[in-house]
Enzyme design. Structure first.
Site, PDB file in Angstrom:
ATOM      1  N   LYS A 207       4.066  14.684  -8.334  1.00 12.63           N
ATOM      2  CA  LYS A 207       5.700  14.952  -8.128  1.00 12.63           C
ATOM      3  C   LYS A 207       6.151  14.890  -9.488  1.00 12.63           C
ATOM      4  O   LYS A 207       7.179  15.688  -9.851  1.00 12.63           O
ATOM      5  CB  LYS A 207       6.344  13.872  -7.274  1.00 12.63           C
ATOM      6  CG  LYS A 207       7.640  14.058  -7.072  1.00 12.63           C
ATOM      7  CD  LYS A 207       7.796  12.914  -5.815  1.00 12.63           C
ATOM      8  CE  LYS A 207       9.560  13.062  -5.697  1.00 12.63           C
ATOM      9  NZ  LYS A 207      10.112  12.138  -4.963  1.00 12.63           N
ATOM     10  N   GLU A 213      -2.610   8.371 -14.690  1.00 14.82           N
ATOM     11  CA  GLU A 213      -3.979   8.585 -14.164  1.00 14.82           C
ATOM     12  C   GLU A 213      -3.974  10.050 -13.910  1.00 14.82           C
ATOM     13  O   GLU A 213      -5.076  10.510 -14.434  1.00 14.82           O
ATOM     14  CB  GLU A 213      -4.010   7.759 -12.548  1.00 14.82           C
ATOM     15  CG  GLU A 213      -4.110   6.295 -12.633  1.00 14.82           C
ATOM     16  CD  GLU A 213      -2.691   5.981 -12.555  1.00 14.82           C
ATOM     17  OE1 GLU A 213      -1.774   6.609 -13.052  1.00 14.82           O
ATOM     18  OE2 GLU A 213      -2.590   4.632 -12.197  1.00 14.82           O
ATOM     19  N   GLY A 267       6.794  10.867  -2.392  1.00 13.63           N
ATOM     20  CA  GLY A 267       5.643  10.632  -2.750  1.00 13.63           C
ATOM     21  C   GLY A 267       4.484  10.698  -1.422  1.00 13.63           C
ATOM     22  O   GLY A 267       3.851  11.430  -1.133  1.00 13.63           O
ATOM     23  N   ARG A 268       5.100   9.366  -0.671  1.00 13.15           N
ATOM     24  CA  ARG A 268       3.890   9.087   0.475  1.00 13.15           C
ATOM     25  C   ARG A 268       4.399   9.773   1.545  1.00 13.15           C
ATOM     26  O   ARG A 268       3.706   9.599   2.888  1.00 13.15           O
ATOM     27  CB  ARG A 268       4.228   7.661   0.789  1.00 13.15           C
ATOM     28  CG  ARG A 268       5.534   6.999   0.642  1.00 13.15           C
ATOM     29  CD  ARG A 268       5.564   5.624   0.759  1.00 13.15           C
ATOM     30  NE  ARG A 268       7.019   5.067   0.552  1.00 13.15           N
ATOM     31  CZ  ARG A 268       7.505   4.816  -0.304  1.00 13.15           C
ATOM     32  NH1 ARG A 268       6.970   5.143  -1.695  1.00 13.15           N
ATOM     33  NH2 ARG A 268       8.805   4.259  -0.581  1.00 13.15           N
ATOM     34  N   GLU A 353       4.023   0.525   0.893  1.00 12.79           N
ATOM     35  CA  GLU A 353       4.905   1.025  -0.474  1.00 12.79           C
ATOM     36  C   GLU A 353       6.466   1.327   0.136  1.00 12.79           C
ATOM     37  O   GLU A 353       7.496   0.862  -0.769  1.00 12.79           O
ATOM     38  CB  GLU A 353       4.417   2.303  -0.973  1.00 12.79           C
ATOM     39  CG  GLU A 353       5.291   2.521  -2.394  1.00 12.79           C
ATOM     40  CD  GLU A 353       4.154   3.560  -3.215  1.00 12.79           C
ATOM     41  OE1 GLU A 353       3.641   3.130  -3.836  1.00 12.79           O
ATOM     42  OE2 GLU A 353       4.508   4.849  -3.036  1.00 12.79           O
ATOM     43  N   HIS A 384     -19.275  -4.846  12.493  1.00 16.13           N
ATOM     44  CA  HIS A 384     -20.405  -5.550  11.659  1.00 16.13           C
ATOM     45  C   HIS A 384     -20.035  -6.172  10.366  1.00 16.13           C
ATOM     46  O   HIS A 384     -20.659  -6.421   9.588  1.00 16.13           O
ATOM     47  CB  HIS A 384     -21.465  -4.528  11.781  1.00 16.13           C
ATOM     48  CG  HIS A 384     -21.931  -4.027  12.851  1.00 16.13           C
ATOM     49  ND1 HIS A 384     -22.884  -4.852  13.846  1.00 16.13           N
ATOM     50  CD2 HIS A 384     -21.752  -2.920  13.772  1.00 16.13           C
ATOM     51  CE1 HIS A 384     -23.199  -4.000  14.808  1.00 16.13           C
ATOM     52  NE2 HIS A 384     -22.452  -2.963  15.107  1.00 16.13           N
ATOM     53  N   LYS A 514       3.137  -0.478 -14.486  1.00 14.51           N
ATOM     54  CA  LYS A 514       2.882   0.506 -15.312  1.00 14.51           C
ATOM     55  C   LYS A 514       3.620   0.102 -16.641  1.00 14.51           C
ATOM     56  O   LYS A 514       3.077   0.572 -17.995  1.00 14.51           O
ATOM     57  CB  LYS A 514       3.675   1.589 -14.614  1.00 14.51           C
ATOM     58  CG  LYS A 514       3.269   2.178 -13.662  1.00 14.51           C
ATOM     59  CD  LYS A 514       4.050   3.466 -13.210  1.00 14.51           C
ATOM     60  CE  LYS A 514       3.623   4.145 -11.843  1.00 14.51           C
ATOM     61  NZ  LYS A 514       4.737   5.025 -11.423  1.00 14.51           N
TER      62      LYS A 514
HETATM   63  O1  F6P Z   1       2.543   4.364  -7.037  1.00 15.49           O
HETATM   64  C1  F6P Z   1       3.929   4.954  -7.253  1.00 15.49           C
HETATM   65  C2  F6P Z   1       3.724   6.366  -7.041  1.00 15.49           C
HETATM   66  O2  F6P Z   1       5.204   6.933  -7.445  1.00 15.49           O
HETATM   67  C3  F6P Z   1       3.753   6.994  -5.472  1.00 15.49           C
HETATM   68  O3  F6P Z   1       4.928   6.735  -4.776  1.00 15.49           O
HETATM   69  C4  F6P Z   1       3.341   8.334  -5.501  1.00 15.49           C
HETATM   70  O4  F6P Z   1       2.910   8.934  -4.670  1.00 15.49           O
HETATM   71  C5  F6P Z   1       2.387   8.019  -6.785  1.00 15.49           C
HETATM   72  O5  F6P Z   1       3.004   6.976  -7.766  1.00 15.49           O
HETATM   73  C6  F6P Z   1       1.960   9.401  -7.344  1.00 15.49           C
HETATM   74  O6  F6P Z   1       3.153   9.881  -8.223  1.00 15.49           O
HETATM   75  P1  F6P Z   1       3.094  11.213  -8.680  1.00 15.49           P
HETATM   76  O7  F6P Z   1       2.979  12.258  -7.591  1.00 15.49           O
HETATM   77  O8  F6P Z   1       4.554  11.525  -9.389  1.00 15.49           O
HETATM   78  O9  F6P Z   1       1.987  11.612  -9.679  1.00 15.49           O
END
Ligand code: F6P
Length: 546
Positions: A207, A213, A267-268, A353, A384, A514
């Site tokens: 987003k 990452e 995002g979620r 979240e 199990h 972060k």
């Molecule tokens: O973990 C925080 C967050 O902002 C989530 O809400 C989101 O889904 C994720 O990081 C990834 O963010 P982006 O889509 O901006 O890389």
């Protein structure tokens, strides 16, 4: 107290009712009322919701419905639908429902209908799926694409990843879709080991297009591709999904190959947006459309169904009952479906979240519990592993059992056994087994050749029972029902945020880590002195020095 609901008659009545009914045992409630299933279950939208194994009576339900009205959930539904900035800490509207909205009516945001933009991006996804599946989109060497790698994390990964697994029976046979999320290079490296640069396409999904990452994985994937095919190949092997098209261009991806979404999609909640691109590539655009339709049907149901037969409302109210009145701290999600193997992980982000917060909409401490710890694994595997604790560990753990009437992979002999295990577990959790029953069983089993143990075994075999559970029975797992199921939990999460008087749509809690990681990185890289650190953090960094 910042939740005005705590001062309502409905909340007090529920507190008194919880005290009065605390000693009731589910096995006695079932014994006393043979019609319990009929009165505490209903079928809606093709799903059967059985909550008769929850520690509730029809009186509890009536009081919970009073609570729902007192919280004015309907008012919040209208505010959400009207595009008000109900995510007030980020000054954003919450309009992910527009992404699955069907029909010609407008969905307004800032005085503008967002639907033309939604349809434009959907058309783009469709034409891209056609190009990949029709083998018209070619890589730099002229070969068609056989493997798609989605690079994203959190909401830019979990939704499409979970749904791709869930809909494996519906997958397109000519392309394989892989997901890479973890910053640990092992994730990308072990994925790339299986792939050829010539036939691989990367979807960089973020987003913000700034997430550490994703940016690191995308840079490494780019280096892998450029190392094999040269810089010019990037254009044919990288596409992006983002709200930040400037950053997409800066990364070197042609914005003609970027799939846009908007800041009113959290995002979620973004699976329904272009973040669903890898899923659409995995299952085909028509199936992706069916998923959207399923979610839209659940949105309609949530708006229109009466409270007593409203699926998201019932799940939300049961969560409030278990969390705020019975004191449950966790909630297990136990799908009896291999396809739904990633559902609990997906719901962890969706629910925790969104609602893992202690501060109300007015910024003051709430003074009551909110989101329980959501966890789980598919049955029968979990049986199990951790079910021992649910049965005899002495904790209150409400469970959601989820199963389909019909198997999505119909191997003879499997599905009946799967269902028998699912129903047996909720029965055992409900009934338990008393000392007298255990003793009778042991006595009946004792034979001359198998002597009784030298110590009394019975206490170890007692099950307290009275563990609450809900069973959700779907017809099948298919694109439509999966869309319904996800939207059901989304709407439940929204309703819980209203009942708990918090903002479900921000996530400030993920920022601090972060920020600190950004401060520690130059120290670990040896580019900054290790000053101002606590002794544990300093010690750990020192232990990693070469
Ligand atoms: O973990 C925080 C967050 O902002 C989530 O809400 C989101 O889904 C994720 O990081 C990834 O963010 P982006 O889509 O901006 O890389």
């Amino acid at each position: 107290m910042t939740n005005p609901l705590l001062n309502t008659a409905a909340w007090s009545a529920l507190g008194a009712h919880a005290d009065a009914t605390r000693k009731l045992h589910l096995r006695d409630l079932f014994a006393a009322d043979p019609g319990r299933f009929a009165s505490l279950s209903f079928e809606a939208e093709g799903m059967l919701l059985d909550y008769s194994k929850q520690r509730v009576t029809t009186e509890t339900l009536g009081l919970l419905h009073d609570l729902w009205r007192a919280a004015d959930v309907a008012g919040w539904q209208s505010r959400l639908a009207a595009g008000e900035a109900i995510n007030h800490t980020e000054q954003r509207a919450v309009l992910h429902h527009a992404l699955r909205h069907r029909g010609d009516s407008a969905v307004m945001h800032d005085g503008r209908d967002v639907m033309p933009d939604v349809r434009r991006v959907l058309d783009h996804i469709k034409s891209f799926c056609d190009a990949i599946h029709g083998r018209h989109w070619r890589g730099a060497t002229g070969e068609p694409i056989s493997d798609i790698v989605n690079i994203g994390i959190g909401g830019s990964d979990l939704g499409p990843r979970m749904a791709t697994q869930a809909l494996a029976a519906h997958r397109h046979r000519d392309v394989r879709v892989h997901y890479v999320a973890n910053l640990d290079g092992a994730d990308l490296a072990t994925t790339l080991e299986q792939l050829q640069p010539r036939t691989t396409l990367f979807v960089v999904a973020s987003k913000t297009f700034t997430t550490q990452e994703t940016m690191q994985n995308a840079a490494s994937a780019r280096a892998w591709l450029v190392g094999a095919l040269g810089e010019a190949a990037v254009e044919r092997h990288f596409v992006a999904v983002s709200t930040n098209l400037k950053a997409v261009a800066a990364f070197g991806i042609d914005t003609a190959n970027a799939f846009e979404f908007w800041d009113w999609v959290g995002g979620r909640f973004s699976l329904w947006s272009a973040i669903g691109l890898p899923l659409a590539l995995a299952i085909g655009f028509d199936n992706f459309t069916r998923l959207l339709e399923g979610a839209a049907a659940m949105d309609r149901h949530f708006r229109e169904a009466p409270l007593a037969e409203n699926l998201p409302a019932t799940l939300a109210l049961l969560d409030v009952w278990n969390t705020n009145f019975l004191g449950a701290e966790t909630h297990a999600v136990l799908p009896y479906s291999q396809s739904l193997g990633l559902l609990s992980r997906y719901l962890q982000q969706l629910e925790m979240e969104s609602n893992g917060k202690q501060v109300g909409r007015d910024g003051q401490p709430l003074g009551h519990a909110t989101c329980p710890v959501v966890w789980g694994e598919p049955g029968t595997n979990g049986q199990h592993a951790f079910y021992q604790l649910i049965h005899q560990g002495g904790r209150l753990i409400p469970c959601d059992f989820i199963a389909a009437r019909h198997a999505d992979f119909a191997l003879p002999g499997h599905h009946e056994k799967l269902l028998s295990n699912c129903f047996a577990q909720s029965e055992a959790l409900m009934r338990g087994k008393t000392l007298a029953e255990v003793q009778a069983e042991l006595a009946a089993a004792a034979t001359a050749v198998a002597p009784a143990p030298t110590f009394p075994l019975a206490p170890y075999k007692v099950f307290p029972g009275n563990q609450p559970s809900t069973t959700l029975l779907l017809q099948t797992i298919d694109p439509h029902t999966l869309g319904q199921l996800i939207a059901l939990y989304e709407q439940k999460t929204f309703a819980l945020g209203v009942l708990w008087n918090l903002n479900s749509f921000d996530q400030w809690g993920v920022e601090y880590g972060k920020q600190l990681a950004g401060r520690l990185l130059p120290i670990i890289e040896g580019k900054a002195p290790a000053t101002g650190l606590d002794s544990s953090t300093a010690g750990l960094i020192a232990a990693c020095k070469p």
